[in-house]
Motif scaffolding. Structure first.
Motif, PDB file in Angstrom:
ATOM      1  N   VAL A   1       1.123  -1.198   0.252  1.00 30.66           N
ATOM      2  CA  VAL A   1       0.030   0.502  -0.349  1.00 30.66           C
ATOM      3  C   VAL A   1       0.898   1.111   0.066  1.00 30.66           C
ATOM      4  O   VAL A   1       0.991   1.667   1.381  1.00 30.66           O
ATOM      5  N   GLY A   2       1.108   2.041  -0.926  1.00 27.46           N
ATOM      6  CA  GLY A   2       2.275   2.530  -1.776  1.00 27.46           C
ATOM      7  C   GLY A   2       2.019   4.008  -0.665  1.00 27.46           C
ATOM      8  O   GLY A   2       1.908   3.398   0.207  1.00 27.46           O
ATOM      9  N   GLY A   3       2.959   5.008  -1.675  1.00 29.44           N
ATOM     10  CA  GLY A   3       2.924   6.199  -0.377  1.00 29.44           C
ATOM     11  C   GLY A   3       4.294   6.451  -0.890  1.00 29.44           C
ATOM     12  O   GLY A   3       5.357   7.818  -0.659  1.00 29.44           O
ATOM     13  N   THR A   4       4.691   5.836  -0.684  1.00 36.61           N
ATOM     14  CA  THR A   4       6.503   5.452  -0.615  1.00 36.61           C
ATOM     15  C   THR A   4       7.274   5.125  -2.150  1.00 36.61           C
ATOM     16  O   THR A   4       6.252   4.682  -3.103  1.00 36.61           O
ATOM     17  N   ASN A   5       8.721   5.071  -1.914  1.00 36.66           N
ATOM     18  CA  ASN A   5       9.353   4.822  -3.612  1.00 36.66           C
ATOM     19  C   ASN A   5      10.132   4.259  -3.098  1.00 36.66           C
ATOM     20  O   ASN A   5       9.885   3.260  -2.027  1.00 36.66           O
ATOM     21  N   GLY A   6      10.486   3.378  -4.635  1.00 38.38           N
ATOM     22  CA  GLY A   6      11.085   2.150  -3.898  1.00 38.38           C
ATOM     23  C   GLY A   6      10.706   1.003  -4.268  1.00 38.38           C
ATOM     24  O   GLY A   6       9.668   0.580  -4.235  1.00 38.38           O
ATOM     25  N   ARG A   7      10.728   0.571  -5.784  1.00 35.17           N
ATOM     26  CA  ARG A   7      10.330  -0.557  -6.081  1.00 35.17           C
ATOM     27  C   ARG A   7      10.131  -1.765  -5.703  1.00 35.17           C
ATOM     28  O   ARG A   7      11.229  -2.852  -5.877  1.00 35.17           O
TER      29      ARG A   7
ATOM     30  N   THR B   1      -0.253   7.964  -7.343  1.00 35.27           N
ATOM     31  CA  THR B   1       0.388   9.646  -6.444  1.00 35.27           C
ATOM     32  C   THR B   1       1.816   9.352  -5.763  1.00 35.27           C
ATOM     33  O   THR B   1       2.397  10.639  -5.834  1.00 35.27           O
ATOM     34  N   SER B   2       2.277   8.319  -6.498  1.00 40.44           N
ATOM     35  CA  SER B   2       3.615   8.438  -6.280  1.00 40.44           C
ATOM     36  C   SER B   2       4.217   8.843  -7.243  1.00 40.44           C
ATOM     37  O   SER B   2       3.837   9.244  -8.574  1.00 40.44           O
ATOM     38  N   ALA B   3       5.644   8.897  -7.444  1.00 44.94           N
ATOM     39  CA  ALA B   3       6.255   9.191  -8.655  1.00 44.94           C
ATOM     40  C   ALA B   3       6.473   8.027  -9.934  1.00 44.94           C
ATOM     41  O   ALA B   3       6.736   7.897 -10.755  1.00 44.94           O
ATOM     42  N   SER B   4       6.290   6.772  -8.904  1.00 44.55           N
ATOM     43  CA  SER B   4       6.283   5.791  -9.952  1.00 44.55           C
ATOM     44  C   SER B   4       5.221   4.570  -9.125  1.00 44.55           C
ATOM     45  O   SER B   4       6.197   3.720  -8.260  1.00 44.55           O
ATOM     46  N   GLY B   5       4.601   3.579 -10.607  1.00 47.15           N
ATOM     47  CA  GLY B   5       3.854   2.633  -9.655  1.00 47.15           C
ATOM     48  C   GLY B   5       5.175   1.472 -10.288  1.00 47.15           C
ATOM     49  O   GLY B   5       6.282   1.294 -10.973  1.00 47.15           O
ATOM     50  N   THR B   6       4.986   0.279  -9.655  1.00 51.92           N
ATOM     51  CA  THR B   6       5.758  -0.720 -10.037  1.00 51.92           C
ATOM     52  C   THR B   6       5.681  -0.996 -11.636  1.00 51.92           C
ATOM     53  O   THR B   6       6.167  -1.033 -12.201  1.00 51.92           O
ATOM     54  N   ALA B   7       4.055  -0.845 -12.622  1.00 53.09           N
ATOM     55  CA  ALA B   7       3.790  -1.185 -13.415  1.00 53.09           C
ATOM     56  C   ALA B   7       4.944  -0.573 -14.474  1.00 53.09           C
ATOM     57  O   ALA B   7       5.930  -0.650 -15.595  1.00 53.09           O
ATOM     58  N   ASP B   8       4.963   1.316 -14.092  1.00 55.74           N
ATOM     59  CA  ASP B   8       5.530   2.268 -14.445  1.00 55.74           C
ATOM     60  C   ASP B   8       6.953   2.004 -14.948  1.00 55.74           C
ATOM     61  O   ASP B   8       8.006   1.974 -15.325  1.00 55.74           O
ATOM     62  N   ALA B   9       8.065   1.225 -13.645  1.00 52.52           N
ATOM     63  CA  ALA B   9       8.903   1.105 -13.382  1.00 52.52           C
ATOM     64  C   ALA B   9       9.173  -0.661 -14.361  1.00 52.52           C
ATOM     65  O   ALA B   9      10.551  -0.384 -15.319  1.00 52.52           O
TER      66      ALA B   9
ATOM     67  N   GLU C   1       3.777  10.840   6.601  1.00 57.53           N
ATOM     68  CA  GLU C   1       3.925  11.642   4.523  1.00 57.53           C
ATOM     69  C   GLU C   1       3.035   9.549   3.946  1.00 57.53           C
ATOM     70  O   GLU C   1       3.818   9.793   2.735  1.00 57.53           O
ATOM     71  N   MET C   2       2.944   8.881   4.430  1.00 53.38           N
ATOM     72  CA  MET C   2       1.719   7.814   3.850  1.00 53.38           C
ATOM     73  C   MET C   2       1.215   7.447   4.157  1.00 53.38           C
ATOM     74  O   MET C   2       0.288   8.192   4.457  1.00 53.38           O
ATOM     75  N   LYS C   3       0.372   6.659   2.847  1.00 56.61           N
ATOM     76  CA  LYS C   3      -0.833   6.831   2.367  1.00 56.61           C
ATOM     77  C   LYS C   3      -2.011   6.104   4.077  1.00 56.61           C
ATOM     78  O   LYS C   3      -2.270   6.674   4.444  1.00 56.61           O
ATOM     79  N   VAL C   4      -1.320   5.319   4.797  1.00 60.32           N
ATOM     80  CA  VAL C   4      -1.424   5.148   6.410  1.00 60.32           C
ATOM     81  C   VAL C   4      -0.581   5.520   7.171  1.00 60.32           C
ATOM     82  O   VAL C   4       0.782   6.001   7.032  1.00 60.32           O
TER      83      VAL C   4
ATOM     84  N   CYS D   1       9.785  14.556  -2.420  1.00 60.78           N
ATOM     85  CA  CYS D   1      10.745  14.617  -3.360  1.00 60.78           C
ATOM     86  C   CYS D   1       9.552  14.075  -4.741  1.00 60.78           C
ATOM     87  O   CYS D   1      10.553  14.179  -5.123  1.00 60.78           O
ATOM     88  N   THR D   2       9.021  13.318  -3.553  1.00 63.29           N
ATOM     89  CA  THR D   2       7.521  12.748  -5.427  1.00 63.29           C
ATOM     90  C   THR D   2       7.184  13.892  -5.727  1.00 63.29           C
ATOM     91  O   THR D   2       7.113  13.255  -7.550  1.00 63.29           O
ATOM     92  N   SER D   3       7.275  15.258  -4.946  1.00 62.55           N
ATOM     93  CA  SER D   3       6.354  15.988  -5.630  1.00 62.55           C
ATOM     94  C   SER D   3       7.377  16.756  -6.950  1.00 62.55           C
ATOM     95  O   SER D   3       7.191  16.789  -8.146  1.00 62.55           O
ATOM     96  N   ILE D   4       8.759  16.430  -6.374  1.00 65.61           N
ATOM     97  CA  ILE D   4       9.540  17.491  -7.072  1.00 65.61           C
ATOM     98  C   ILE D   4       9.939  16.290  -8.689  1.00 65.61           C
ATOM     99  O   ILE D   4       9.884  17.438  -9.323  1.00 65.61           O
ATOM    100  N   ALA D   5       9.704  15.002  -8.061  1.00 67.49           N
ATOM    101  CA  ALA D   5       9.906  13.849  -9.649  1.00 67.49           C
ATOM    102  C   ALA D   5       8.182  14.445 -10.291  1.00 67.49           C
ATOM    103  O   ALA D   5       8.349  13.960 -11.421  1.00 67.49           O
ATOM    104  N   ARG D   6       6.985  14.348  -9.596  1.00 69.57           N
ATOM    105  CA  ARG D   6       6.246  14.279 -10.411  1.00 69.57           C
ATOM    106  C   ARG D   6       6.356  16.132 -11.815  1.00 69.57           C
ATOM    107  O   ARG D   6       5.906  15.523 -12.945  1.00 69.57           O
TER     108      ARG D   6
END
Lengths: 501, 501
Positions: B177-183, B208-216, B296-299, B441-446
């Protein structure tokens, strides 16, 4: 290097498509150059006249060539662009107002500035339908407090133009927080206009009922008036009845209503802001609010009505408007008609003196209250003065002047025809009418095609508490074609809108 | 006379427009005959193959002639219609599910049947974007209880296909349950697949993050696999990493995600239903849920995580799936990369044994838990077994097999390039890293273009709690063009994602 240099120069190609929203079509290659994908938004600037809008992007490989920008009709109109007009198009950043919408979904309070930004971004189309819907539902489900409602009212009013009257006469207005049938405005406006007050009434098309006032008035005369026309007609003959959506008074409100419509939503906080913004923009200083209360109305309980009354008064105070709220119990229909043409005909018959029922009584009562609120009549004298206007035929004459001034030709109730396909329902047994369900009648009228089909709807043949004998007609449905009639009749059978005991 | 006779017979005209939703264009005259106005919906049936869809209507006076029906690309595809195909079009009644959506906005509970109807109507496009948005926001703001979540999960699973494995091997799955970086998936799947379990992983693109697993994963190999391909690859080599949106597993979930995306919404109740529906459809019997918890996570809190864990387990029980939830504190980034290519490269470097940091540690821990949950390792032995798979190079070899099987050619981290425009940020003073803000970091990456621009993103040059000296590089931004770089850099300056003390 400034951000502006990243605008692409494109030639307009006007497409004959009415999307009712701002959409443009980019060649896939140009879309890639701008770094955007379908459903994202761009800003488009007409190089010549500098008109600028935000639009949602669709992409194509062939309909629009590389270097062209396909514009849906509404986009071309907004930009005043023709085929070949040079446009600059640039990618648009994510609006900050989205985070405010999310905050409201998280049950947070919004500041005046945040509400202003949301309204501005809806106004300039920076927020998409999805985002605007999220805003509307967030306000519906989590509400606006008084401060937020005042801020919303101001923001809505600032999103459009304002009528300024050049007269010493008092400008008044009225609004019914609907949910019921019966267009009191069509009776009240001519009475008030006959009394020396000015009433530049802008009305909405309906969201949840069988007809809005604008829907019904349109049966008699055009309602798509400009601000200039409303002002001119009102100053000349005392009143006008126009569609609020056609004029640029609080235009964002109309965008919001368009979203509410398919969902049948009508958030209380939003209703107050919506109503008061339009009254403020129309220049009204005295506003009467009619709050029908009942289990089938928008306002269910007297407690809710009290809260709304307070909010209306408080918002009015902030805007320099004197507000009076009249709470009326509404457990039965207001008159017998459901549907634009049927309701217009009914109101005209009241003005013609053909009958005086609970609907006519309500119109006179509200007119009297408004006359007293504006000081045109002393306390306790309003009702009789209003009744006198109706009985003398002055109100009918005034209504005919209004219809003529707005460009209409339907001056008599006998000119109004119903839809050609008709089905009559009969009492299944002898008995007393226990209850006529307004919402069920409304659902049937809507199924028959109202308000889109103006001549469709439902007409009652009986009254609350009356007695009926088996086989006696109790209501009729009118529809434009057999299919709609069948559907409406099937729903009527299922709902059984009139309880006989 | 049946309702069917009211369908109009029209000839298809395929328009080269990708609207990413089902839109058709009617001549105004035909629209009038059908009694519908722009933005309403019609049902269209291909007379030959009987394929039927619901589409939103736009109207035109000229692009589409009287008797023709203009179809946007997606509509033509869904109907398998070409120019000239005979279609029957009829007006569509207002779906009953709209009233259920309104009930949820009114904070009411929905029944299993009501939720099923809403999902079906989203699936068949009977609900418009506006209505689907209202549903998504209603669930976001008013929540789903356990019963509703189970109903939603079942309805989502039933909306699509299901993978049935013909093997005695255990089928497992994991979800963060994302919200963080790192696949972590890119490391965990090859470890699990090396251990004799099957892991047919379908992943999402990010909301909401800079990359989903499918994106990576798409940086390494195609992820648009069919159900048949996922099944075949998984049975042959133990695992696959596909994009869930490309396969027909819980397709309604993908429509919902499309709505959530622009709003950056991710309702908790919806997340559970969304995840479990896909695991159920993919045939998994053992599912590990990774719940990073942090401000800063979803949970956000351990309490929230506990409630979600319970719900995950309860929903799993209803579906015959054994679920284990691992709650991890996440106050710092998971690895140093933000953005699809940067994160794919980072995961590949871990598999290549180039370093072992907090991100690699997390991957091994989660792999160990999953091995134990499925009974492939005894309690307490999972971690070391997983570490062994990584250190021996077996996991890397397995990952290369997966990439090859999916049709990819990027087998080594050295093959992955970043976007061409780069800006490095430097420490403004000597000090200790107090905090690296994941969301900033996520906002900047986006802003730099991720995840749409795969090679864009942010890369950290420092770690939490490390010391820096003035002028030392602390992070880099990568972008596809100068404009995006400028915007991202401006945002980075404003946000200041790394606190030095």
């Amino acid at each position: 290097m400034t951000v502006k240099e990243f605008f692409l120069k494109l030639k307009a190609k006007v497409l004959d498509i009415e999307a009712k929203k701002l959409v443009c079509i980019l060649n896939e290659k140009d879309a890639k150059d701008l770094g955007i994908i379908a459903l994202e938004r761009i800003q488009i600037v007409n190089q010549k006249n500098k008109k600028s809008i935000h639009a949602v992007v669709d992409t194509t490989q062939s309909i629009v060539k590389n270097g062209e920008l396909g514009l849906f009709k509404d986009v071309a109109k907004a930009l005043k662009a023709k085929n070949g007009t040079i446009l600059n198009a640039g990618a648009q950043a994510r609006p900050k107002s989205i985070s405010y919408i999310k905050a409201k979904l998280d049950r947070k309070k919004l500041s005046e500035q945040q509400i202003k930004e949301i309204v501005q971004d809806i106004s300039t189309n920076r927020l998409s339908d999805v985002e605007t819907t999220a805003f509307v539902t967030s306000v519906y489900t989590n509400g606006f407090d008084l401060k937020e409602t005042v801020a919303m009212t101001k923001a809505l009013a600032q999103s459009g133009q304002k009528i300024s009257f050049t007269t010493s006469k008092k400008v008044v207005d009225k609004h019914s927080v609907g949910g019921t049938n019966g267009r009191t405005t069509l009776v009240i406006v001519p009475i008030i206009a006959s009394s020396g007050l000015l009433i530049p009434k802008t009305s909405s098309r309906t969201i949840t009922s069988a007809s809005g006032t604008a829907d019904a008035m349109e049966v008699l005369a055009p309602v798509n008036l400009s601000i200039w026309q409303i002002k001119k007609i009102t100053q000349k003959i005392g009143g006008a009845i126009a569609w609020g959506g056609a004029v640029d008074l609080a235009p964002v409100d109309d965008k919001i209503i368009k979203i509410e419509h398919p969902l049948s939503l009508d958030p209380h906080g939003q209703v107050i802001a919506s109503v008061m913004a339009k009254k403020f923009s129309a220049g009204a200083k005295y506003v009467l609010i009619d709050l029908p209360v009942g289990p089938e109305m928008k306002v269910k309980t007297l407690k809710q009505a009290k809260i709304m009354s307070k909010k209306f008064a408080a918002v009015g105070k902030e805007l320099g408007i004197k507000v009076k709220t009249v709470t009326t119990k509404a457990n039965s229909p207001s008159g017998k008609a459901f549907g634009p043409a049927l309701e217009a005909k009914y109101a005209l018959e009241v003005l013609e003196g053909k009958f005086f029922d609970n609907f006519a009584e309500k119109c006179i009562k509200l007119s009297g209250e408004l006359l007293e609120l504006a000081g045109a009549q002393k306390r306790g004298k309003g009702y009789n003065a209003a009744l006198q206007m109706l009985e003398s035929g002055m109100a009918l004459q005034k209504m005919r002047q209004i219809i003529k001034a707005q460009g209409g030709r339907t001056f008599s109730s006998s000119q109004i025809k119903s839809a050609p396909f008709k089905k009559t329902f009969f009492a299944q047994k002898n008995g007393k009418i226990k209850q006529i369900h307004v919402r069920k009648c409304t659902s049937i009228a809507r199924a028959s095609g109202a308000p889109t089909d103006k001549k469709a709807g439902l007409f009652l043949k009986v009254e609350n508490s009356g007695t009926v004998i088996k086989g006696q007609p109790i209501f009729e449905i009118y529809a434009q074609n057999q299919q709609k009639l069948l559907v409406a009749a099937a729903i009527a059978k299922q709902l059984n809108p009139i309880e006989i005991k």
